[in-house]
Design an enzyme around this catalytic site. Structure first.
Site, short mmCIF file in Angstrom:
data_model
loop_
_atom_site.label_atom_id
_atom_site.label_comp_id
_atom_site.label_asym_id
_atom_site.label_seq_id
_atom_site.Cartn_x
_atom_site.Cartn_y
_atom_site.Cartn_z
N HIS A 62 9.89 -1.28 -7.05
CA HIS A 62 10.18 -0.61 -5.78
C HIS A 62 11.63 -0.17 -5.68
O HIS A 62 12.22 -0.12 -4.59
CB HIS A 62 9.83 -1.51 -4.58
CG HIS A 62 8.38 -1.88 -4.51
ND1 HIS A 62 7.43 -1.06 -3.95
CD2 HIS A 62 7.72 -2.99 -4.92
CE1 HIS A 62 6.24 -1.64 -4.02
NE2 HIS A 62 6.39 -2.81 -4.62
N ASN A 117 1.42 -2.18 0.63
CA ASN A 117 1.34 -1.01 -0.23
C ASN A 117 0.43 0.03 0.40
O ASN A 117 -0.21 -0.24 1.43
CB ASN A 117 0.78 -1.38 -1.62
CG ASN A 117 1.75 -2.21 -2.44
OD1 ASN A 117 2.96 -2.07 -2.33
ND2 ASN A 117 1.21 -3.08 -3.27
N HIS A 138 10.75 -9.96 2.76
CA HIS A 138 10.25 -11.23 2.24
C HIS A 138 8.97 -11.57 2.98
O HIS A 138 8.98 -11.75 4.20
CB HIS A 138 11.30 -12.31 2.45
CG HIS A 138 10.89 -13.68 2.00
ND1 HIS A 138 9.96 -13.89 1.00
CD2 HIS A 138 11.27 -14.92 2.41
CE1 HIS A 138 9.81 -15.18 0.82
NE2 HIS A 138 10.58 -15.82 1.66
#
Length: 733
Positions: A95, A176, A367
């Site tokens: 990413h 995603n 996170h």
């Protein structure tokens, strides 16, 4: 006690009137408002050193004479160079290529939750409760495989990570644009990334899975089959970030005030629908404008066409998991939306671009372990591994455990911890006690009871022997891959086959190509395997594979053809002109298209002014050198004999039209403009001589001055996005 973690008073600018559970005001207007405390605007300011000393001269270093050596006492030179030498941080392992924007999330309040009367029955997460509350968000979109300097339009998964700055702390929904993943257990993640990254001996190819090591790995990992179907499909080539779905991938928990838990899957549904590029476009856009998706996001926001998504969840009671023929904890599986509908919870709007790309987009750190009361984890083995990996990788990128104190990562909620040291600490805490329990600081910061907002993990009974093995319920790798194939239209299936020809056509090792056909594709679908084999030099299999599942189940929600096609808002339309164009055509079309929310750009051979047949001029927005049909959603050629005569002599103009037609885009022409279509030798089902309006598979033409009817037909053609039914010819473009 003095709380130096509290933000300073920002005055009375509190558009949303947000307060926390204790009644204290918190600035939840936008993350941008919080960042105002650390913004700097150089306008009208003097250049200084990092320590505030004004700089008199910054073009020459301090020397012993005009041609002498540079003196080390030049503190401005040393500081300037040191800052430059150290201004980069390691790029993300995956990413790395991304962009982001600020916005807000607003819950609906009482959405359609089926059997539940209120969202509070499902979760106590406060940011989902009040329809008057707007929670600031920052969203980062990204590709996965490529480096920071790669192109936006590569075939790849797209990251869709959202940071909610809630009153209870930051919540990171790290997802995603595909709802499943390559592997089932996080311990395989290093192997996956090593296989898909550029090969270590020569560092190629960049931002691509089309090479031997990835397909070698994939051919030996049947669990990857479902994800491959998504990656080979048009889902891997999004038209724009605002026309892209998002998924939480994993199964999470909602927990309510009574401690009741339910399984949920998160979905982001784009307001503009889910639309794609075609493969040929992506290759050309990468050369013409490698920042295509990034610029598209910024331009939409700056034009006031704010990207918007609806957040929804699929809800499954814990005692109902047995009704599925797959394991909810398996990240390579979906819950078909026809079986469990997506319940809408609220909307997210992105309405602010970053002011500093590095400070915000590059330094934002996500996170999945950042959760708030009301949201909890499951035993998904991929999710469990990510809870360690994301924290660990931020430590590597920032070289500090204090990455959460950087402005873009810092919560709006008040932060009180006993962690007061460490590299790059940015808060000055007062008091002697930095431990718990303590008596010297009156035992502050104190713990929070659950009924006052303290986070408590859902109590789940867990028992078992320590073993390295996978649940039997994870062993079906082909049923849902077949479901995906069955759900595609014939056009979408052909795109998947074409993608296999490109990807595996780049693989040198015949054994890998054969293994992919016989061991993976042939167990997904026999037709897919035969069609894939024919393009890569492999003998087509004569019968289905031994693990083939011959079911005909489908899920219409998986097809991109079943999406929003009733708006042209935020689409970009090219109008091709040269000197002598028909001003009435240009102005009428521009006004109508812009009224519908589209952006119109005048494209010509050169930048500068073009003179219409009436002597009035128009400014060219783009030239053939700087752009192409590939970056537009549609193209139209207005009348004006001199203009069209000039266009027919321009190879770039003819290629512009032919290429748009080749990519199944709407193409329009009025009056003399139709002769350009004839010169390009497009199909001639339209009326080339009459005065009426003709529409054939997205090809819209008009002979007379019925511009209103033409505009209506052209708008409808643009809203449809692509016209796959179009009879395709060999177009020289």
């Amino acid at each position: 006690m003095t709380d130096t973690n509290d933000p300073p008073d920002d005055g009375d600018d509190d558009r949303h009137g947000i307060s926390d559970r204790h009644g204290d005001e918190i600035d939840e207007d936008s993350k941008g408002r919080q960042l105002d405390r650390v913004r700097e605007n150089p306008e009208g300011e003097y250049l200084t050193t990092d320590h505030g000393v004004r700089v008199e001269h910054t073009d020459d270093s301090l020397k012993a004479g005009g041609r002498g050596p540079t003196l080390m006492e030049d503190f401005h030179f040393r500081e300037k160079m040191t800052q430059f030498d150290h201004e980069s941080i390691p790029e993300r392992v995956v990413h790395a290529r991304g962009t982001g924007a600020h916005g807000y999330f607003q819950p609906y309040g009482d959405p359609d939750l089926g059997e539940y009367d209120d969202i509070s029955e499902l979760t106590k997460a406060s940011f989902l409760q009040d329809s008057d509350r707007k929670t600031p968000v920052f969203v980062r979109f990204s590709t996965v495989v490529g480096s920071r300097g790669s192109a936006d339009t590569v075939r790849d998964v797209r990251g869709f990570a959202t940071k909610f700055y809630t009153e209870d702390g930051n919540y990171d929904l790290v997802g995603n644009n595909m709802p499943v993943f390559f592997i089932q257990d996080a311990i395989k993640f290093p192997d996956l990334v090593h296989a898909i990254k550029p090969e270590p001996d020569d560092g190629t190819p960049q931002a691509s899975a089309a090479h031997d090591t990835f397909w070698d790995f994939a051919s030996l990992m049947p669990e990857i089959s479902h994800m491959l179907m998504w990656v080979l499909s048009d889902r891997a080539l999004p038209r724009s970030y605002r026309m892209m779905e998002g998924f939480g991938v994993h199964t999470f928990r909602f927990v309510n005030d009574e401690g009741d838990s339910r399984f949920v899957k998160f979905h982001w549904k784009p307001r503009y629908g889910t639309h794609q590029l075609v493969w040929d476009e992506t290759q050309k856009i990468a050369g013409k404008n490698p920042d295509f998706n990034r610029e598209g996001l910024y331009e939409a926001i700056e034009n006031g066409q704010y990207p918007e998504w609806e957040l929804g969840v699929q809800i499954v009671e814990e005692d109902e998991t047995g009704r599925f023929d797959f394991d909810l904890l398996d990240p390579t599986k979906i819950i078909p939306e026809e079986e469990v509908p997506v319940r809408p919870l609220g909307k997210m709007v992105l309405d602010e671009t970053p002011d500093n790309f590095f400070a915000e987009t590059e330094q934002v750190a996500f996170h999945p372990g950042n959760v708030v009361p009301g949201i909890d984890f499951t035993n998904d083995p991929l999710l469990q591994g990510r809870l360690f990996s994301y924290q660990d990788t931020q430590l590597n990128r920032f070289n500090s455990a204090n990455w959460d104190e950087i402005p873009i990562n810092r919560p709006l909620a008040k932060k009180h911890t006993n962690q007061r040291a460490g590299f790059m600490r940015q808060t000055i805490n007062e008091g002697r006690a930095s431990y718990s329990p303590n008596s010297l600081g009156e035992d502050y910061p104190e713990e929070t009871p659950e009924d006052e907002g303290g986070y408590v993990h859902h109590a789940e009974k867990v028992e078992g022997e320590k073993i390295r093995e996978r649940s039997e319920s994870f062993h079906d790798h082909f049923t849902q891959a077949k479901l995906f194939w069955n759900s595609m239209t014939e056009t979408e299936k052909q795109h998947i086959v074409d993608a296999t020809h490109f990807e595996l056509g780049k693989v040198d090792t015949m054994a890998v190509r054969e293994r992919m056909v016989y061991e993976i594709f042939n167990n997904v679908d026999h037709e897919l395997a035969r069609r894939a084999a024919e393009g890569i030099g492999v003998d087509p299999p004569e019968k289905p594979g031994e693990h083939h599942t011959d079911h005909d189940a489908d899920s219409p929600a998986l097809s991109m053809e079943n999406t929003v096609t009733d708006t042209i808002e935020s689409r970009t339309i090219a109008i091709l002109v040269d000197d002598g164009f028909d001003r009435a055509h240009l102005e009428t079309l521009t006004e109508r298209l812009e009224d519908e929310g589209a952006t119109v750009k005048v494209v010509s051979r050169l930048l500068g002014e073009r003179t219409g047949a009436d002597g009035e001029t128009v400014e060219t927005d783009e030239s053939h050198v700087t752009t192409g049909s590939i970056v537009f959603d549609a193209v139209v050629v207005p009348g004006g004999s001199d203009s069209v005569d000039a266009l027919t002599e321009q190879g770039d103009a003819k290629s512009f039209v032919a290429e748009a037609f080749k990519h199944y885009k709407p193409v329009g022409a009025i009056g003399e403009g139709r002769s350009l279509l004839e010169r390009v030798d497009l199909p001639d089902e339209y009326d080339t001589d009459g005065d009426g309006v003709t529409t054939v598979d997205g090809l819209v033409t008009a002979g007379g001055d019925d511009l209103e009817t033409f505009a209506n037909e052209f708008v409808d053609a643009i809203a449809a996005h692509r016209h796959w039914e179009r009879t395709q010819k060999e177009v020289p473009a």
